[in-house]
Design an enzyme around this catalytic site. Sequence first.
Site, mmCIF file in Angstrom:
data_model
loop_
_atom_site.group_PDB
_atom_site.id
_atom_site.type_symbol
_atom_site.label_atom_id
_atom_site.label_comp_id
_atom_site.label_asym_id
_atom_site.label_seq_id
_atom_site.Cartn_x
_atom_site.Cartn_y
_atom_site.Cartn_z
ATOM 1 N N LYS A 91 -13.039 -7.611 -5.675
ATOM 2 C CA LYS A 91 -12.158 -7.268 -6.790
ATOM 3 C C LYS A 91 -11.346 -8.467 -7.252
ATOM 4 O O LYS A 91 -11.289 -8.775 -8.438
ATOM 5 C CB LYS A 91 -11.186 -6.146 -6.388
ATOM 6 C CG LYS A 91 -11.803 -4.804 -6.149
ATOM 7 C CD LYS A 91 -10.765 -3.696 -6.081
ATOM 8 C CE LYS A 91 -9.555 -4.025 -5.242
ATOM 9 N NZ LYS A 91 -9.862 -4.350 -3.851
ATOM 10 N N LYS A 98 0.817 -1.200 0.000
ATOM 11 C CA LYS A 98 0.000 0.000 0.000
ATOM 12 C C LYS A 98 0.860 1.263 0.000
ATOM 13 O O LYS A 98 0.435 2.317 -0.472
ATOM 14 C CB LYS A 98 -0.955 -0.004 1.190
ATOM 15 C CG LYS A 98 -2.073 -1.034 1.084
ATOM 16 C CD LYS A 98 -2.876 -0.867 -0.208
ATOM 17 C CE LYS A 98 -4.015 -1.871 -0.298
ATOM 18 N NZ LYS A 98 -4.729 -1.780 -1.609
ATOM 19 N N SER A 154 -11.215 -3.504 -0.198
ATOM 20 C CA SER A 154 -10.884 -4.875 0.162
ATOM 21 C C SER A 154 -12.121 -5.588 0.695
ATOM 22 O O SER A 154 -12.845 -5.058 1.533
ATOM 23 C CB SER A 154 -9.780 -4.866 1.219
ATOM 24 O OG SER A 154 -9.495 -6.166 1.648
#
Length: 486
Positions: free
Chosen positions: A243, A202, A239
């Site tokens: 996806k 991230k 999240s």
Amino acid sequence: MAIHGPVHSSVGLETHGFSNLADQHWNIGTAGLFERALQNGEGQAAADGPLVVLTGQHTGRSANDKFIVRDSVTDETVNWGKVNVSMDPAYFQTLKSRMLAYYQGRDAYVQDLYGGADPEFRVKVRVVTEQAWHNLFASHLLIVPTTDERAEFAPDFTIIQAPGFLADPAVDGSRSQTVIAMDFTERLVLIAGTSYAGEIKKSVFSILNFQLPPRDVLPMHCSVNVGESGDSAVFFGLSGTGKTTLSADPHRTLIGDDEHGWGENGVFNFEGGCYAKVIRLSQEAEPEIFATTQRFGTVLENVVMDEHSRKLDLDDARYTENTRAAYPLDFIPNASPTGHAGHPDNVVMLTADAFGVLPPISKLTAEQAMYHFLSGYTAKVAGTEKGLGNEPQATFSTCFGAPFMPRHPSVYARMLADKINKHGSDCWLVNTGWSGGAYGVGERMSIRHTRALLNAALDGTLAKGSFKRDENFGVHGSRSLPGCAR
């Protein structure tokens, strides 16, 4: 001090201030890092070959412990507030000095990697970790350069990670003993006090989110796949909204599962791997992802394993709901070898509606797509962040990735609007949450039904059908679709 590994850059760790290290382990491959992780007691080998590790108290991102150094580079460009919290440069330098001192006498594991499949826009990232398994994670999740490229690798950004180092708020300007601090002037990220590997990937996403918009590339928290005819689809979502699951379609080529850029030449993956949630993973519904949990080299975070048989129990959430598998993209059979695709024919926004009121799928106008992109309504599912309980929590995450967006949301929204209008993409809102009532009353949408709806949207069938305007939200829901009736 000894230097190990197949190739190490002529730009050494001393350029970052490291000194008096024990051994340096440079660009070691999967088998070597796996072996060192076992030797160091960092994890255990499961029956079918994955490496199983525990991350302790941090089983998700520490959203409240992130900082960006505020200086002349960021003062007028970062959207300061609750998400992007400022840190004084002096505190950052103190933290850096203390972390470098912590590394003295310790081994350092180094990976030189790329963030971004497009050579024109990729960032060269050096990841330095104190444990082998975090280095293995980084090599899975980012893009591995050639041996020649690594020999002269000069990083654009460096990430120094030290889970064993505990920050001191009074000295380091942190909020707790955990800190993720980013300095865009020094091009350095410091991660301390947490073993959760997701902080590494991230951080790279945050870097690209800051660097790419001025170059007319839209960074997106999304997955992407492409059909046999070359039609690409983008899936936005937080999240836990699907996806990874929905983009891993056996009938479409996977470009990537989490982070991409959309530029003049189409879309491209930021990563070289996947970081999939695996709690209660179904072999029947998600065979491609399930298979990765039985591959040598996959890193499994906080997955329960039988002590004697070493068999996995993916249904056991005793450590966290946020169990994860990290693996190279080529572990998925139909993954793209290039990480590139054309401009999206379809833009899909995934929302896990905790209240069960949104239609299963809705067609959006460009204006509605902008609204949902900016509002980012969804539900955070258990475990994705430290402190979340078992029930989903409704939230609004701007651009479906607010925690990683340093610039103002309007920057990303305007870019998305321009690209949708320029390339004529169809836009969809898909509810992967609850139907027939809120959590605890209704039922969560099944993967089978959602896939059927998406297939009809992506192949153009749904766009040609009839729709009914929802009186509450104004979106247009499909009246019916064969194969989705109960």
